[in-house]
Scaffold this motif. Structure first.
Motif, short mmCIF file in Angstrom:
data_model
loop_
_atom_site.label_atom_id
_atom_site.label_comp_id
_atom_site.label_asym_id
_atom_site.label_seq_id
_atom_site.Cartn_x
_atom_site.Cartn_y
_atom_site.Cartn_z
N TYR A 35 -50.57 13.39 -18.75
CA TYR A 35 -49.84 14.54 -18.24
C TYR A 35 -50.13 14.72 -16.76
N GLY A 42 -45.66 22.49 -13.18
CA GLY A 42 -46.41 22.79 -14.40
C GLY A 42 -46.94 21.52 -15.04
N LEU A 43 -47.14 21.57 -16.35
CA LEU A 43 -47.67 20.42 -17.10
C LEU A 43 -46.51 19.55 -17.56
N GLN A 44 -46.43 18.36 -17.00
CA GLN A 44 -45.34 17.46 -17.34
C GLN A 44 -45.88 16.26 -18.12
N PHE A 45 -45.26 15.98 -19.24
CA PHE A 45 -45.63 14.83 -20.05
C PHE A 45 -45.15 13.56 -19.35
#
Lengths: 113, 111
Positions: A35, A42-45
Motif C-alpha cells: 500500500y 490516502g491509503l492506496q492498494f
C-alpha cells in the motif's frame, strides 16, 4: 513488533533514481500486500501476492513493480522516481483463512528530492 | 478510488468521553475491518465484522454493521489519551483479494 518487517525505514533519494523496498511477512502468512499512503491520496492498494503469484493489482504505476520470492519475502521496486512518489509505503500480510485482519509493517518513508 | 468514507474527518473529545465514527461503503462486502494508525506509524488491526454480523465488541470497542445501508460505526468508550490516532475502516469483498480503505477519522483525546 507486528511480525511484518519492512526495510529500510527511511529512504531519501533523488528524482529519476530507482529504489527497492523489502518486506518479510509474518511467519506462516502466504499473502503480501503493498500500500502507498500519501496526504492527498490516502491509503492506496498497489498489489497483492499470494505464495509467489500475483493475485490482484491496484493503482500501481508502470514505473513500479513487485515480486514475491520463494521464501515469501517481497520487494517493491520503484523506478524513475518523481517528487510525487514521496509517501509512506506499507507492506501487510495475511494468512490463508478468510475473515482475518491484515498485519501491517511499520512502513518505509520514501522522500524524493 | 476508495471504497469507504469515514465521518467525521476529525473528532476532538475529552478523556473519559465516548468517540463515535461512521463509515459508508459502496459495494457488497465479505467483511469490514477497523484499523488504528498512530502518527506516521503502521496500521494496527482493531476489529473485523463479517457481512452476516450486526454488532461486535472487543474491550472498549463496539462495531456495528448495517449492510442494507452499507454503513458501519465504531464506538470507543471511556476514551484515553492513548486512543489519540487516526482510525480507518476497510472493506474486503468476495472477489477482490485486497482491503480498500477509507480516508480515516482523526481522533484527538484531550487530557
Amino acid at each position: 513488533d507486528s511480525g511484518v518487517t519492512q526495510t529500510p525505514k527511511h529512504l531519501i533519494t533523488a528524482t529519476g533514481q530507482r529504489v527497492t523496498l523489502r518486506c518479510s511477512p509474518r511467519s506462516g502468512d502466504l499473502s503480501v500486500y503493498w500500500y502507498q499512503q500519501s496526504l492527498d491520496q490516502g491509503l492506496q492498494f498497489l498489489i497483492h501476492y499470494y505464495n509467489g503469484e500475483e493475485r490482484a493489482k491496484g493503482n500501481i504505476l508502470e514505473r513500479f513493480s513487485a515480486q514475491q520470492f520463494p521464501d515469501l519475502h517481497s520487494e517493491l521496486n520503484l523506478s524513475s522516481l518523481e517528487l510525487g512518489d514521496s509517501a509512506l509505503y506499507f507492506c501487510a500480510s495475511s494468512g490463508q483463512k478468510a475473515n482475518y485482519g491484515y498485519t501491517f509493517g511499520s512502513g518505509t518513508r520514501l522522500t524524493v528530492v | 478510488s476508495q471504497q469507504g468514507e469515514e465521518d467525521p474527518q476529525a473528532l476532538s473529545i475529552q478523556e473519559g468521553e465516548n468517540a463515535t465514527m461512521n463509515c459508508s461503503y459502496k459495494t457488497s462486502i465479505n467483511n469490514l475491518q477497523w484499523y488504528r494508525q498512530n502518527s506516521g506509524r503502521g496500521l494496527v488491526h482493531l476489529i473485523l465484522i463479517r457481512s452476516n454480523e450486526r454488532e461486535k465488541h472487543s474491550g472498549r470497542l463496539r462495531v456495528t454493521l448495517d449492510t442494507s445501508k452499507k454503513s458501519s460505526s465504531l464506538l470507543i468508550t471511556a476514551s484515553r489519551a492513548a486512543d489519540t490516532a487516526s482510525y480507518f475502516c476497510a472493506t474486503e469483498t468476495w472477489s477482490d483479494y485486497k482491503l480498500s480503505f477509507g480516508a480515516g477519522t482523526t481522533v484527538t483525546v484531550r487530557a
